[in-house]
Scaffold this active site. Sequence first.
Site, PDB file in Angstrom:
ATOM      1  N   TYR A   1      14.474  11.504   9.444  1.00  0.00           N
ATOM      2  CA  TYR A   1      14.753  10.070   9.513  1.00  0.00           C
ATOM      3  C   TYR A   1      13.586   9.357  10.197  1.00  0.00           C
ATOM      4  O   TYR A   1      13.034   9.877  11.171  1.00  0.00           O
ATOM      5  CB  TYR A   1      16.028   9.803  10.318  1.00  0.00           C
TER       6      TYR A   1
ATOM      7  N   HIS B   1      18.669   5.645   7.049  1.00  0.00           N
ATOM      8  CA  HIS B   1      18.965   6.763   6.167  1.00  0.00           C
ATOM      9  C   HIS B   1      17.784   7.730   6.205  1.00  0.00           C
ATOM     10  O   HIS B   1      16.660   7.351   6.539  1.00  0.00           O
ATOM     11  CB  HIS B   1      19.187   6.280   4.732  1.00  0.00           C
TER      12      HIS B   1
ATOM     13  N   LYS C   1      15.817  10.562  -1.641  1.00  0.00           N
ATOM     14  CA  LYS C   1      14.915  11.110  -0.633  1.00  0.00           C
ATOM     15  C   LYS C   1      13.731  11.763  -1.328  1.00  0.00           C
ATOM     16  O   LYS C   1      13.823  12.146  -2.496  1.00  0.00           O
ATOM     17  CB  LYS C   1      15.633  12.148   0.243  1.00  0.00           C
TER      18      LYS C   1
END
Length: 299
Positions: free
Chosen positions: A231, A239, A270
């Site tokens: 993070y 997030h 991600k």
Amino acid sequence: MAAMMTSTQPPQPPQPGPIRISLIAGRYLLFSIDSVMEIRRKHGLCCVLTGTMPQNPTQNLFLGLPIELRAEEARLLVERGAAYIADETSDHLAKLKEMSSEAGDKRREAYLRGLKEKRRTAKRLFNEEKAAVKKMHEGKRKGGSKKEKAAPATDSLFESPTSPVVEAAAKKEVLPAITPSTSSALLDKDSISGAIADDELPESSAFYRYLNTRGYFTTPGLRFGGDYSAYPGDPMRYHAHFLANCYSWNDKIPMLDIVTSGRLGTAVKKSFLFGAEREEEEGKKEGDVRMFCVEWAGM
């Protein structure tokens, strides 16, 4: 990638006064809420809440203290001088044996005095809060109907005189119960009690240290199929940006792993981050880490 990661602010330097990390059954635990807040604010460590309530031990939604540190997190704090690891089993047994001595009696008395003072403080805060709530409600009632005057008290044939025993009990100081979360008050404040030797410390991880020193918070990445979830700040506010995997320098990474991890990371919004610590070579110092980032396109 390197420019993006170095732009994040690093954690603040640790303050003096090492934190006690309890080593219990091979697990690194923190029981003090003050220590938990310190490592989160100053060192970027979230760790994992593992505590549960005795009345409902099967609940797994709302966990609390203690928190469990991974081996690399505990080692990082020790290397920074911010904490030490204590073998709680041997240390507590030694302290219990000391309690039978004169010094142990004095320590016990000091502990009980400190606990009583905390109970008085808790009672004072509770009374202040209660008075503030009462004052707020009285202010709301002022705009309504006027209070009727209370009728004067009259003697009753059925009232019994208060006995001296009841009066003495009423005057006795009643304090709220407090359950200390740690036994640090029984330990010597000026000594690092029960600290294990350096050669018994857990293995370090250059990959994890690389992320932490660049201001990234990490949590276990198992649910996303990786070693870490990284993070850019506190997970309460951000997030995860990266799904991170750590390898050895000479590991052969199958192309299938890169493809599947890259696609999985992109599917959960991600990027897939992987890297390794460079082996010591001439002109290269230990701890040099190379990282690569993969983001799948066209999904």
